[in-house]
Design a protein around this motif. Structure first.
Motif, PDB file in Angstrom:
ATOM      1  N   LEU B 108      -9.654   2.445   8.134  1.00  0.00           N
ATOM      2  CA  LEU B 108      -8.679   1.572   7.463  1.00  0.00           C
ATOM      3  C   LEU B 108      -9.355   0.489   6.621  1.00  0.00           C
ATOM      4  N   ILE B 109     -10.477  -0.049   7.113  1.00  0.00           N
ATOM      5  CA  ILE B 109     -11.049  -1.139   6.327  1.00  0.00           C
ATOM      6  C   ILE B 109     -11.798  -0.648   5.084  1.00  0.00           C
ATOM      7  N   LEU B 110     -11.924   0.675   4.937  1.00  0.00           N
ATOM      8  CA  LEU B 110     -12.501   1.167   3.683  1.00  0.00           C
ATOM      9  C   LEU B 110     -11.453   1.326   2.579  1.00  0.00           C
ATOM     10  N   LEU B 111     -10.176   1.299   2.993  1.00  0.00           N
ATOM     11  CA  LEU B 111      -9.106   1.565   2.025  1.00  0.00           C
ATOM     12  C   LEU B 111      -9.114   0.683   0.785  1.00  0.00           C
ATOM     13  N   PRO B 112      -9.294  -0.636   0.935  1.00  0.00           N
ATOM     14  CA  PRO B 112      -9.242  -1.478  -0.270  1.00  0.00           C
ATOM     15  C   PRO B 112     -10.230  -1.036  -1.336  1.00  0.00           C
ATOM     16  N   TYR B 113     -11.387  -0.559  -0.882  1.00  0.00           N
ATOM     17  CA  TYR B 113     -12.414  -0.182  -1.847  1.00  0.00           C
ATOM     18  C   TYR B 113     -12.007   1.036  -2.661  1.00  0.00           C
ATOM     19  N   PHE B 114     -11.308   1.981  -2.023  1.00  0.00           N
ATOM     20  CA  PHE B 114     -10.964   3.206  -2.726  1.00  0.00           C
ATOM     21  C   PHE B 114      -9.695   3.120  -3.538  1.00  0.00           C
ATOM     22  N   ALA B 115      -8.796   2.249  -3.132  1.00  0.00           N
ATOM     23  CA  ALA B 115      -7.502   2.198  -3.783  1.00  0.00           C
ATOM     24  C   ALA B 115      -7.664   1.847  -5.258  1.00  0.00           C
ATOM     25  N   PRO B 116      -6.868   2.489  -6.117  1.00  0.00           N
ATOM     26  CA  PRO B 116      -6.933   2.153  -7.532  1.00  0.00           C
ATOM     27  C   PRO B 116      -6.587   0.672  -7.744  1.00  0.00           C
ATOM     28  N   VAL B 117      -7.390  -0.009  -8.535  1.00  0.00           N
ATOM     29  CA  VAL B 117      -7.136  -1.421  -8.797  1.00  0.00           C
ATOM     30  C   VAL B 117      -5.710  -1.622  -9.294  1.00  0.00           C
ATOM     31  N   VAL B 120      -3.177  -1.793  -6.398  1.00  0.00           N
ATOM     32  CA  VAL B 120      -3.222  -2.903  -5.458  1.00  0.00           C
ATOM     33  C   VAL B 120      -2.967  -4.249  -6.137  1.00  0.00           C
ATOM     34  N   TRP B 169     -11.705  -9.059  -0.878  1.00  0.00           N
ATOM     35  CA  TRP B 169     -10.923  -8.053  -0.164  1.00  0.00           C
ATOM     36  C   TRP B 169     -11.291  -6.657  -0.639  1.00  0.00           C
ATOM     37  N   HIS B 171     -14.029  -5.547  -2.300  1.00  0.00           N
ATOM     38  CA  HIS B 171     -15.414  -5.072  -2.315  1.00  0.00           C
ATOM     39  C   HIS B 171     -16.227  -5.345  -1.062  1.00  0.00           C
ATOM     40  N   PHE B 172     -15.661  -6.076  -0.099  1.00  0.00           N
ATOM     41  CA  PHE B 172     -16.465  -6.289   1.104  1.00  0.00           C
ATOM     42  C   PHE B 172     -16.761  -4.976   1.848  1.00  0.00           C
ATOM     43  N   ILE B 174     -17.972  -2.287   0.873  1.00  0.00           N
ATOM     44  CA  ILE B 174     -19.243  -1.696   0.473  1.00  0.00           C
ATOM     45  C   ILE B 174     -20.371  -2.421   1.168  1.00  0.00           C
TER      46      ILE B 174
END
Lengths: 320, 288
Positions: B108-117, B120, B169, B171-172, B174
Motif C-alpha cells: 500500500l505504501i508504494l501506491l503514491p509513487y505509481f499512481a498517475p500524477v 492524485v 507523499w 516520492h518517499f 522510493i
C-alpha cells in the motif's frame, strides 16, 4: 525482531503503521469517495457517500442514455420542415447538443493504452539487446555506454522540451497528427529506455554465465544462447520492466501537453483530464471518476508486477 | 580467447547496443547540444530563428522572475529532499519490523509513487478545496484553529507548502525502498552486540543503523536533488501558481509570450548545475 515485543510496543508499532498507511492511502479514498457521491453530498466530510451515485462513471463510459436536446421553438419549426435534408437537421441539432458536454473518455483511454503499450514493448525489446551487450560482451566504449546510460537517465524532460519540440518542427513531424504521435512515441522511448537498460543490465548480471556457456558448447551461437537461455530466464524481469515503461508512458503529461495540444482526437488521458478540469464542465464527481479510471489500470499493473518490482526498482537506482 | 572471437564479440556487442544508443544519441545527446545552439537565438514556436548572441542570457539575468523562481525551487528542494529522506527512513525502519499484514502494508505504501500524477492531484485539490475539502473542515469546524476557510492552493505562498507535502507523499516510497533494501542487509549480530552493550532502541539506531546507512542516505539525498530539480508535472498540475524553475521555463517556452530562446538559455544553465550533480553521483556514489 529479537525478543518478543511488549503490548505497549505492539500498540505503538501498529499505530505508526496504521498512520503511515492512512497517510498514503487517504487521497485515493478521497478520490473514490467523491467519485461516488452525489453533488449535494460533497460538503459531507465523511468518506462514505450517503447515497451511491454512479452517474459520473456511467457518463464517462458512455452508459448514460442520450440527453433530450433542448431546442427553442423557432428552431423546432425549422426542424419540422420536411424540405430540410436530414443532414442539415443533424447539423442544427448538433449546435444545441454539442457544448463540450461530451467527453470521449473511452477514446482517450484507447489512445493512452496504445501508445503506452507500444512504448513498453519497443523499449523492453531494445533495452534487453543493449543491456545484454553491456552486461556480457566486451566491445569498445562499453564502460562509457554503461555510465552514459546513467547520465541520460537523470536528464529531465524539462531540459529537453524546447530542443525536441524545435527538432520535430524542423523535420516537419509537428505539422501532422501522425508525425506528432510518432515524435511522442520516440520521446517516450527515450524516457523509458535508460531505466529499462539499467534494470535489465543488473538483472542479466545475476544469471550465471555458465548457463550460456553450456548452451554454446552444445553448438548454440551467442545470439541463440541469448534467445534460448537468457530471455526465458528473464521473463519475470522483462515483464516488470515492460510494466514500468508502460506506466511511465501512461502517466506522462509534459510532452503530451506540448505535442498534442492541437490534436484533440489523439490526446492522452493525463492531458484530457487536465482539459476536463479547466473546462466549464469541471464537476468534481466527473473528475474524480475520470481520475479513478485513469488510476485503475496502473494499480492493476502494479499488483501484477509487485513481486519483482521492489527488487527491480532498487537495482535500477529508481527514477522519479 | 582468440582474436577472431574477440572481434566477433565486439562486433555483436556494437550491433546490439546500436539501436538503443542511436535513439538516445538522436533524442538526448543531440538535443542537449541543439539546446545550447538555440539559446543564442530568438526562437518562435513555428521554428523561425534570429541570432541574438548573448541577449537571452543577459535578459534572463536581469529578470527578477528568474531569481524568484530560483528561490522557490530552493525552498521546494530543501523541503522535499529532507521530507522524503526522513519519512523514507522512518518508513523503512517501521516496515523492517515483523508484524501481521506487513506485506499488505508494504504494498500500500508504494501506491503514491505509481499512481498517475494527474489522478492524485485532483484528490489533493479536493482535500484542500475551500468549500468541500476535509482540510478546511478539520481546521475550521472541528479544531477551530482559524475562523475563515482558506484556499491554500490558491495562494502561491501556502501552495508551495502544499506542493512540498504532496511531493513528499508521492516520492518517499522510493527513498523507502532504497533504505529497506539496505536495512535488510545489515547483519543482525551488530544489533545483538549493541544490545549486549546496553544500547536501547535509540542507541542502536544511532550507533548501528545510521552508520550502516550513511552511504544510502547520501545517495538518496543526491538522487532526490537531481530529480526534484527537474520536476515539472507534480508542481504544475497541483498548483500552477508555484513557479519553480521548470515551471518558469515551461511558461517561457509554451505559454503567453513565447520565447523559446530564453527557455533554452534557462535549460542550459540548469543543465550545467545538473551535470555537476551527476558527476558527483558517478564519482562518489557509484564508488561506495
Amino acid at each position: 525482531m529479537m525478543n518478543k515485543r511488549s503490548t505497549t510496543q505492539s500498540v505503538i508499532l501498529y499505530t505508526l503503521v496504521l498512520a503511515l498507511v492512512i497517510f498514503c492511502v487517504f487521497p485515493f479514498l478521497q478520490i473514490l469517495s467523491t467519485s461516488l457521491k452525489h453533488p449535494i453530498d460533497w460538503g459531507n466530510p465523511s468518506l462514505i457517500p450517503r447515497v451511491l451515485h454512479l452517474d459520473a462513471y456511467k457518463e464517462l463510459l458512455g452508459l448514460m442514455p442520450a440527453k433530450e436536446v433542448d431546442v427553442p421553438a423557432s428552431v423546432q419549426r425549422l426542424l419540422d420542415n420536411p424540405a430540410l435534408s436530414a443532414e442539415k437537421k443533424q447539423m442544427l441539432l448538433d449546435k444545441f447538443s454539442a457544448g463540450g458536454d461530451v467527453f470521449p473518455f473511452g477514446r482517450y483511454m484507447l489512445n493512452t493504452f496504445v501508445i503506452s503499450f507500444v512504448t513498453g514493448i519497443c523499449s523492453t525489446f531494445l533495452a534487453s539487446l543493449a543491456a545484454y551487450a553491456i552486461a556480457r560482451l566486451r566491445f569498445p566504449a562499453q564502460s562509457l555506454m554503461a555510465n552514459g546510460v546513467l547520465f541520460v537517465y537523470m536528464v529531465g524532460g524539462v531540459l529537453l522540451m524546447v530542443p525536441l519540440y524545435q527538432m520535430s518542427v524542423n523535420v516537419g513531424l509537428a505539422s501532422s497528427a501522425a508525425g506528432t504521435i510518432f515524435s511522442l512515441f520516440l520521446i517516450y522511448l527515450i524516457q523509458t529506455l535508460p531505466v529499462a537498460m539499467y534494470m535489465l543490465g543488473n538483472y542479466f548480471r545475476t544469471i550465471p554465465f555458465s548457463l550460456e556457456e553450456a548452451a554454446m558448447m552444445d553448438g548454440c551461437s551467442r545470439v541463440e544462447a541469448f534467445w534460448r537461455i537468457i530471455m526465458p530466464l528473464s521473463k519475470p524481469m522483462l515483464f516488470t520492466v515492460f510494466i514500468y515503461c508502460f506506466v511511465i508512458a501512461w502517466n506522462e503529461y509534459l510532452f503530451a501537453s506540448v505535442f498534442l495540444k492541437q490534436y484533440q482526437d489523439f490526446q492522452t488521458l493525463p492531458l484530457a483530464l487536465q482539459t476536463l478540469f479547466t473546462s466549464k464542465n469541471a464537476i468534481w464527481d466527473r473528475i474524480m471518476a475520470a481520475s479513478m479510471l485513469t488510476l485503475l489500470p496502473v494499480v492493476i499493473c502494479f499488483m501484477l508486477a509487485n513481486k519483482h518490482l521492489s527488487g527491480g526498482l532498487t537495482d535500477g537506482g529508481v527514477k522519479g | 580467447m582468440s582474436s577472431v572471437l574477440i572481434k566477433n564479440e565486439s562486433r555483436l556487442g556494437l550491433k546490439l547496443v546500436a539501436p538503443a544508443v542511436g535513439i538516445i544519441g538522436l533524442l538526448v545527446i543531440y538535443p542537449i547540444l541543439f539546446n545550447i545552439y538555440l539559446s543564442f537565438f530568438d526562437v518562435q514556436l513555428n521554428g523561425t530563428k534570429t541570432f541574438v548572441g548573448m541577449e537571452n542570457y543577459t535578459d534572463l539575468l536581469g529578470n527578477p522572475r528568474y531569481y524568484h523562481s530560483i528561490g522557490v525551487s530552493v525552498i521546494y528542494l530543501i523541503g522535499t529532499v529532507i521530507g522524503t529522506t526522513v519519512l523514507g527512513l522512518a518508513a523503512a525502519i517501521l516496515m523492517n519490523q515483523e508484524f501481521r499484514f506487513r506485506n499488505l502494508a508494504r504494498g500500500l505504501i508504494l501506491l503514491p509513487y505509481f499512481a498517475p500524477v494527474i489522478s492524485v492531484v485532483f484528490g489533493w485539490q479536493f482535500i484542500f478545496d475551500p468549500v468541500n475539502g476535509i482540510y478546511n473542515h478539520v481546521v475550521v469546524d472541528v479544531l477551530h484553529l482559524t475562523d475563515t476557510r482558506e484556499n491554500l492552493i490558491g495562494n502561491p505562498d501556502s501552495a508551495l507548502f502544499v506542493v512540498i507535502v504532496f511531493d513528499i507523499w508521492k516520492h518517499f516510497p522510493i527513498a523507502y525502498l532504497l533504505f529497506l533494501a539496505k536495512l535488510q542487509s545489515v547483519p543482525k549480530d551488530l544489533y545483538e552486540a549493541a544490545a549486549i552493550d546496553g544500547q536501547n532502541a535509540w542507541g542502536r539506531f544511532w550507533h548501528v543503523t545510521l552508520p550502516e546507512l550513511r552511504f544510502v542516505i547520501a545517495t538518496v539525498v543526491l538522487l532526490r536533488v537531481i530529480w526534484n530539480l527537474n520536476r515539472f508535472e507534480d508542481v504544475y498540475l497541483l498548483a500552477p501558481n508555484v513557479e519553480t524553475l521548470p515551471i518558469f521555463t515551461y511558461y517561457q517556452a509554451f505559454a503567453g509570450i513565447v520565447d523559446q530562446g530564453v527557455a533554452a538559455a534557462i535549460s542550459v544553465i540548469q543543465l550545467l548545475v545538473l551535470v555537476g550533480l551527476i558527476w558527483l553521483y558517478v564519482r562518489k556514489v557509484l564508488k561506495w
